[in-house]
Design an enzyme around this catalytic site. Sequence first.
Site, PDB file in Angstrom:
ATOM      1  N   LYS A 247     -12.516  11.007 -50.148  1.00 60.88           N
ATOM      2  CA  LYS A 247     -12.267  12.394 -49.691  1.00 60.88           C
ATOM      3  C   LYS A 247     -13.444  13.012 -49.186  1.00 60.88           C
ATOM      4  CE  LYS A 247      -8.686  13.198 -53.063  1.00 60.88           C
ATOM      5  NZ  LYS A 247      -7.702  13.428 -52.283  1.00 60.88           N
ATOM      6  N   ARG A 248     -13.476  13.945 -48.361  1.00 62.66           N
ATOM      7  CA  ARG A 248     -14.616  14.847 -48.070  1.00 62.66           C
ATOM      8  C   ARG A 248     -15.049  15.365 -49.509  1.00 62.66           C
ATOM      9  NH1 ARG A 248     -14.343  20.386 -47.248  1.00 62.66           N
ATOM     10  NH2 ARG A 248     -11.962  20.035 -47.255  1.00 62.66           N
TER      11      ARG A 248
ATOM     12  N   HIS B 220      -4.180  26.069 -44.273  1.00 65.12           N
ATOM     13  CA  HIS B 220      -4.656  24.965 -45.262  1.00 65.12           C
ATOM     14  C   HIS B 220      -5.424  25.160 -46.222  1.00 65.12           C
ATOM     15  CE1 HIS B 220      -3.446  21.723 -42.643  1.00 65.12           C
ATOM     16  NE2 HIS B 220      -3.551  22.222 -41.490  1.00 65.12           N
TER      17      HIS B 220
ATOM     18  N   THR C  47      -3.231  14.135 -48.094  1.00 64.76           N
ATOM     19  CA  THR C  47      -2.557  13.136 -47.526  1.00 64.76           C
ATOM     20  C   THR C  47      -3.136  11.714 -47.923  1.00 64.76           C
ATOM     21  OG1 THR C  47      -4.110  13.067 -45.652  1.00 64.76           O
ATOM     22  CG2 THR C  47      -1.738  14.665 -45.490  1.00 64.76           C
TER      23      THR C  47
ATOM     24  N   LYS D  31      -0.686   8.224 -48.844  1.00 65.19           N
ATOM     25  CA  LYS D  31      -1.177   6.614 -48.243  1.00 65.19           C
ATOM     26  C   LYS D  31      -1.428   5.859 -49.451  1.00 65.19           C
ATOM     27  CE  LYS D  31      -3.776   9.334 -44.447  1.00 65.19           C
ATOM     28  NZ  LYS D  31      -4.807  10.000 -44.223  1.00 65.19           N
TER      29      LYS D  31
ATOM     30  N   LYS E 161     -12.717  19.247 -55.186  1.00 61.27           N
ATOM     31  CA  LYS E 161     -11.965  17.839 -55.182  1.00 61.27           C
ATOM     32  C   LYS E 161     -12.603  17.006 -56.274  1.00 61.27           C
ATOM     33  CE  LYS E 161     -11.157  17.767 -49.974  1.00 61.27           C
ATOM     34  NZ  LYS E 161      -9.823  17.585 -50.061  1.00 61.27           N
TER      35      LYS E 161
END
Length: 866
Positions: A599-600, A404, A710, A714, A605
């Site tokens: 998000k985390r 991952h 993901t 969504k 990110k």
Amino acid sequence: MTSTIDPSTIGKPARARRHVRSVTGYFPEIDEKGQEKWPRGDEKVWKAGLRGVHRDVPAITKSVVHHVQTSLARQPYNIDDFGAYQAAALSVRDNLIVNWNNTQLHHNRKGNKRAYYLSLEFLMGRTFDNALLNLDLKPQYDDGMSLLGFNLEDLIDQERDAGLGNGGLGRLAACYLDSSASMELPVWGYGLRYQYGIFQQLIGPDGSQLEAPDPWLQNDNPWELPRADVKYEVRFYGHSERIEGMKALWSGGQEVVAVAYDVMIPGYDTKNTNNLRLWESKPKRGFDLNSFNAGDYERAVEASNSAAAITSVLYPNDHTTFGKELRLKQQYFWTAASLADIMRRFKNMEKSILEFPDYVSIQLNDTHPTLAIPELMRILVDEEEVPWDQAWDIITRTFFFTNHTVLPEALEKWSVPLMQHLLPRHMQIIFDINLIFLQAVEKKFPGDRDKLARMSLIEEGYPQQVRMANLACIGSHKVNGVAELHSELVRATIMKDFVDFYGVSKFFNVTNGITPRRWLDQCNPGLSRLISETLKLPKAAFLKDLYQLEGLLKHIDDPKFQTMWAAVKQTNKERLAHYVEVTTGHRINTKAMFDIQIKRIHEYKRQTLNIFGVIHRYLALKAMTSAQRKKVNPKVVFFGGKAAPGYYIAKLTIKLVVNVARIVNADPETKDILSLFFLPDYSVSLAEILIPASDISQHISTAGTEASGTSNMKFCLNGGLLLGTVDGANIEIAEEVGEQNVFFFGHLTPAVEDLRYQHMYHPVPLEKKCPGLARVVNEVAAGRFGDGNAYEPLLNTVRKNDYYLLTEDFDSYLQALKLVDEAYQDRTEWIKKSIRTTAKMGKFSSDRAIQDYAQECWNIEGSKLE
């Protein structure tokens, strides 16, 4: 004379008996005529007492009242919403158990191969609504609870999210379990039953993230079934003594008991119901009465507290020695209990141990469960007395590994001294595996010492480290990435040496997917209903075959359909606005564009890039005249996500977002055209409110750092457009929906390393490289949004090395935001983009992904339960 007892055994539980299938799995014996024999008692009496799934309202209300009266021991006079939720949930669970029992019986009769999904996280979200949806019982329970005086939606809101996960890794695992059950595949999940989950996120007066325990189990969890008869002893510490050849005896140390809790996973539009088995750690000897009587109260409960700590919290802070050891304990405890259970289930099939890979496949979700590899070797070599080479052959045909990450620094490692101390036998096995493996590498690449060093399971240094990704790679039959770009980067970078050694066929791609049941029908029932009516299809048709959504393209130019599509989005925005008003007291302009990033919180990110963009927008608005501001597209920006407790820079990002929001939302000149919210304690349930309301969502990782994502899927499934970098699954989404419907920006993956090299060795001052970003950074440092000194560590990540390339991408990011604003002004064209985006999301169903695993890895087939 009298009977005597060894005093050292007082207080210890009796040796756990060999588990028999007391709740599931027994199937009838066959007589000489081939007829099933009833096991005991009067067959007619038994069968008269067996129940099926209650599908009519009177039976449902009777079941709910029964649980109010007996399970809860309450009366109609003192039942509140929470009590009604518990009773209704237990009623639904009864239905699940009926299907669950029949499913286990069905698979046991078939005797087919099974797959087991090992994940440290399962971010399940709420179960009640999902179970009603998958059982197709929501209308009946709605009517039934109304007759009992309750509103079903109010009861659904009473449920707390299960504290079993944190982010995308756990949500992916949850989607895969749902899809496995829906596709009627024999797949079980194995995880840990965390007492407190990760943490409850609170925001302090200064905007800082505060962590509080999340006691999600403070009330009984109606969705789990305690299995006190399913327990295994797990050993830590002690010493390992070689006894012959590669075999050893591991003894001494600490023993704890793993106790199973089962969570039923219902399939959609099928009776098939699979299982998630969670382990709780309990002491082998719970209370030391002798110490208590001697006045040593701490010692009396020491063993109990030590065992309970293993399954207390998800991801204990590993910045301390205790935290590191506890994390490793968690991983071994879970994999050891799971392997013991898998081995027991296999032995009940009465097959030869050499046939193990023919009946068992085990998927490792990231590196966390990698200890399952040496643990199965220990079982095979030490307990089953399988020769080493045969045992290793079994290993490499049983395990499959999902990677991952593409960040080398994110690959899991454990220090050799810690592992020798905690798991001495496993460290012996890893050294043995490594020696044999490196001998094979040297034979294929003679004299290439650098390659040997890179491929070794042991990284040299002080102390030495065990490379878990390398162990997972060599111990698995196949290795997959989770998006096409990610899988290519895995083959080309972090696993390149292993590709050279094994060949490319061992490495393949399974692009992540999401379950459309939860992420369309459950979270956005208005859109699901509109799709069903427009396509003239039952929901089951497109919720199990997402490619059916392409039928929406025929209606894309229909003004009436466009109006209905926009109305659904508006309703979802108003629902989110109501949530914000209730939780924060702020009212929101629901006619504004809703821009969401959930998000985390992590540097790669780039939530920091987003908040810097918001500040830039705010400063630009402040510089405008009142007339100019009236021409600006109104926007509401939402952030959500948790930062790891020890991740200082991520927590500073949250603090900056909160404090910028305080200034922006209170400014009378700009608050009507720009507002900003950080919604704390992000969860699946909160995502179900945010995602359907989005006009645009941000997925803006530095190119080449996001494996897949993901949440992007969504948002797009719910008609939200995507603003992002050319990274992860963003690329494949754009290929499906068309790049004209995606807003891309930023440098591409091949340029990243060269840009980082330039930053390191040929730095350019921020003011010269990116004046717009320099102004934002200077405003923050000057104290415009609170104490500027507090943000210096965060600002210096941009001023100095800028590893995640904010300075390189900022201007491109602003240009993309400008294009979004311009596109949003043309409402008709924007709605068409939204419709097309939803219509082309067929590829991103977790049903498709789980079929890829079933065919490419596990070699299992679905089997319909009649």
